[in-house]
Design a protein around this motif. Structure first.
Motif, mmCIF file in Angstrom:
data_model
loop_
_atom_site.group_PDB
_atom_site.id
_atom_site.type_symbol
_atom_site.label_atom_id
_atom_site.label_comp_id
_atom_site.label_asym_id
_atom_site.label_seq_id
_atom_site.Cartn_x
_atom_site.Cartn_y
_atom_site.Cartn_z
ATOM 1 N N CYS A 84 11.077 50.248 37.170
ATOM 2 C CA CYS A 84 12.325 50.971 37.414
ATOM 3 C C CYS A 84 13.437 49.972 37.652
ATOM 4 O O CYS A 84 13.353 49.138 38.565
ATOM 5 N N ASN A 85 14.456 50.020 36.810
ATOM 6 C CA ASN A 85 15.633 49.170 36.968
ATOM 7 C C ASN A 85 16.472 49.721 38.124
ATOM 8 O O ASN A 85 17.027 50.809 38.028
ATOM 9 N N ARG A 86 16.550 48.983 39.206
ATOM 10 C CA ARG A 86 17.221 49.489 40.403
ATOM 11 C C ARG A 86 18.736 49.616 40.246
ATOM 12 O O ARG A 86 19.397 50.294 41.028
ATOM 13 N N LYS A 87 19.295 48.964 39.227
ATOM 14 C CA LYS A 87 20.738 49.058 39.004
ATOM 15 C C LYS A 87 21.127 50.391 38.367
ATOM 16 O O LYS A 87 22.100 51.024 38.771
ATOM 17 N N ASN A 88 20.374 50.797 37.344
ATOM 18 C CA ASN A 88 20.728 52.042 36.661
ATOM 19 C C ASN A 88 19.661 53.121 36.806
ATOM 20 O O ASN A 88 19.797 54.201 36.248
ATOM 21 N N MET A 89 18.578 52.808 37.549
ATOM 22 C CA MET A 89 17.493 53.761 37.817
ATOM 23 C C MET A 89 16.874 54.301 36.525
ATOM 24 O O MET A 89 16.581 55.489 36.388
ATOM 25 N N VAL A 90 16.677 53.394 35.566
ATOM 26 C CA VAL A 90 16.028 53.740 34.305
ATOM 27 C C VAL A 90 14.565 53.302 34.369
ATOM 28 O O VAL A 90 14.263 52.163 34.733
ATOM 29 N N TYR A 91 13.686 54.217 34.009
ATOM 30 C CA TYR A 91 12.252 53.941 34.004
ATOM 31 C C TYR A 91 11.801 53.507 32.617
ATOM 32 O O TYR A 91 12.192 54.108 31.607
ATOM 33 N N THR A 92 10.976 52.468 32.578
ATOM 34 C CA THR A 92 10.368 51.996 31.334
ATOM 35 C C THR A 92 8.883 51.724 31.597
ATOM 36 O O THR A 92 8.444 51.663 32.756
ATOM 37 N N LEU A 93 8.113 51.540 30.533
ATOM 38 C CA LEU A 93 6.702 51.206 30.701
ATOM 39 C C LEU A 93 6.551 49.838 31.359
ATOM 40 O O LEU A 93 7.323 48.912 31.082
ATOM 41 N N GLY A 94 5.535 49.719 32.205
ATOM 42 C CA GLY A 94 5.281 48.468 32.883
ATOM 43 C C GLY A 94 4.240 47.623 32.174
ATOM 44 O O GLY A 94 3.569 48.062 31.228
ATOM 45 N N ALA A 95 4.071 46.406 32.666
ATOM 46 C CA ALA A 95 3.198 45.433 32.007
ATOM 47 C C ALA A 95 1.738 45.870 31.991
ATOM 48 O O ALA A 95 0.986 45.520 31.072
ATOM 49 N N LEU A 111 6.083 59.017 39.606
ATOM 50 C CA LEU A 111 6.816 57.820 39.219
ATOM 51 C C LEU A 111 6.633 56.709 40.247
ATOM 52 O O LEU A 111 6.459 55.533 39.878
ATOM 53 N N ARG A 112 6.659 57.066 41.519
ATOM 54 C CA ARG A 112 6.475 56.056 42.560
ATOM 55 C C ARG A 112 5.100 55.406 42.456
ATOM 56 O O ARG A 112 4.962 54.181 42.570
ATOM 57 N N THR A 113 4.087 56.230 42.244
ATOM 58 C CA THR A 113 2.727 55.697 42.150
ATOM 59 C C THR A 113 2.559 54.829 40.913
ATOM 60 O O THR A 113 1.964 53.736 40.968
ATOM 61 N N LEU A 114 3.076 55.297 39.781
ATOM 62 C CA LEU A 114 2.965 54.526 38.542
ATOM 63 C C LEU A 114 3.714 53.203 38.647
ATOM 64 O O LEU A 114 3.260 52.177 38.120
ATOM 65 N N ARG A 144 13.968 66.358 31.996
ATOM 66 C CA ARG A 144 14.290 67.228 30.867
ATOM 67 C C ARG A 144 13.303 67.050 29.722
ATOM 68 O O ARG A 144 12.889 68.021 29.087
ATOM 69 N N SER A 145 12.883 65.823 29.481
ATOM 70 C CA SER A 145 11.999 65.537 28.355
ATOM 71 C C SER A 145 10.604 66.118 28.544
ATOM 72 O O SER A 145 9.990 66.593 27.586
ATOM 73 N N VAL A 146 10.088 66.087 29.769
ATOM 74 C CA VAL A 146 8.734 66.604 30.016
ATOM 75 C C VAL A 146 8.752 68.014 30.578
ATOM 76 O O VAL A 146 7.693 68.574 30.876
ATOM 77 N N ASP A 147 9.959 68.575 30.727
ATOM 78 C CA ASP A 147 10.118 69.956 31.199
ATOM 79 C C ASP A 147 9.451 70.158 32.558
ATOM 80 O O ASP A 147 8.592 71.024 32.743
ATOM 81 N N ALA A 148 9.866 69.304 33.504
ATOM 82 C CA ALA A 148 9.336 69.396 34.863
ATOM 83 C C ALA A 148 10.447 69.070 35.853
ATOM 84 O O ALA A 148 11.316 68.242 35.569
ATOM 85 N N PRO A 149 10.448 69.699 37.025
ATOM 86 C CA PRO A 149 11.478 69.407 38.031
ATOM 87 C C PRO A 149 11.436 67.943 38.456
ATOM 88 O O PRO A 149 10.362 67.354 38.594
ATOM 89 N N ALA A 150 12.607 67.372 38.652
ATOM 90 C CA ALA A 150 12.681 65.970 39.065
ATOM 91 C C ALA A 150 11.931 65.737 40.367
ATOM 92 O O ALA A 150 11.271 64.703 40.544
ATOM 93 N N THR A 209 16.204 57.864 32.613
ATOM 94 C CA THR A 209 16.452 58.118 34.026
ATOM 95 C C THR A 209 15.564 59.268 34.476
ATOM 96 O O THR A 209 14.931 59.950 33.659
ATOM 97 N N LEU A 210 15.523 59.506 35.770
ATOM 98 C CA LEU A 210 14.725 60.610 36.301
ATOM 99 C C LEU A 210 15.182 61.938 35.714
ATOM 100 O O LEU A 210 14.359 62.776 35.323
#
Length: 257
Positions: free
Chosen positions: A57-68, A46-49, A33-39, A27-28
């Motif tokens: 981005c899974n719109r149900k749980n707002m989880v980001y994963t790598l794209g195709a 994230l929007r651009t990527l 937390r993982s990259v030590d940067a403000p959300a 998630t965001l």
């Protein structure tokens, strides 16, 4: 000449590399937390990527994963000359000794696996390209660390050497002694240190005298005898020498350093 990293570029790479290590995505908040940067600062990236297809981005749980579209990058890398030539050398190793061969580079204190050819045997090492493990617990990682001074090793592991199994080395004196012997030409070994009942041999691959990558052969302990060990060592030595020639001819290696 050294240059300061470009911060926006580094942030994009931090995002991609972090998600590459998380099968289920983040998630965001977790990514922040993982990259030590403000959300808030991550959101435009994230929007651009996502818009470019490099993230989903899974719109149900707002989880980001790598794209195709990240597959385009890996596919392009897989067709480069040094990668293709190295894979050919690794295939020769597997054809001769019937055991799994892997190629890795160092990312900080971890080994990052960039190529693998599986053993044809039904019982073999379960691993995958793109994953990372603590370098100190693996033969390939030890090969990558073999030129490091004790001070450099201690700075990589300020909290002490990590352990993946009860056999993982935790004593810094013993570990640095192993690195010194690998530096002098011995094979790096993993005896139950990354996985129980696994044996692994590895050698560093150098470019212009510096460790650029490392190649290894892994197998279940029950398949290792004196004849197999001699064969594996001979195969690894031949592969290492051939890959070093390829890198020298190309004028660049895998680590990008």
């Amino acid at each position: 000449m050294t240059h300061e990293p470009h911060r926006p570029t580094s942030r994009v790479l931090d995002i991609l590399e972090t998600l590459a290590q998380r099968d289920g995505g983040l998630t965001l908040t977790e990514l922040s937390r993982s990259v030590d940067a403000p959300a808030s600062s991550l959101t435009p990236f994230l929007r651009t990527l996502c818009a470019r297809g490099y993230l989903d981005c899974n719109r149900k749980n707002m989880v980001y994963t790598l794209g195709a579209r990240t597959l385009l990058l890996s596919a392009a890398f897989a067709t480069t000359d040094i990668y293709s030539l190295t894979m050919q050398e690794m295939q020769r190793v597997v054809d001769r000794c019937s055991e799994t061969c892997q190629l890795g580079i160092r990312e900080g204190s971890n080994v990052f696996y960039i190529a693998k050819i599986d053993s044809p045997e039904p019982l073999r090492l379960v691993s995958s390209v793109g994953k990372s493990l603590p370098a100190s617990c693996t033969a390939i990682g030890k090969a990558l660390l073999c030129d490091c001074t004790r001070q450099e090793v201690e700075s990589l592991y300020p909290d002490g050497l990590p352990a993946l199994t009860p056999s993982s080395i935790r004593d810094m004196d013993e570990f640095c002694g192993q690195l010194a012997r690998i530096h002098m030409g011995e094979f790096a070994l993993d005896v139950d240190e990354s996985h129980e009942h696994l044996r692994c041999f590895a050698l560093p691959i150098r470019l212009d005298g510096q460790v650029d990558a490392a190649v290894s052969v892994s197998m279940p302990a029950f398949r290792l005898d004196e004849d197999k060990e001699r064969l594996v060592r001979a195969c690894l030595l031949a592969a290492r020498n051939a890959v070093e020639r390829h890198l020298s001819s190309a004028g660049h290696g895998f680590s990008g350093k």
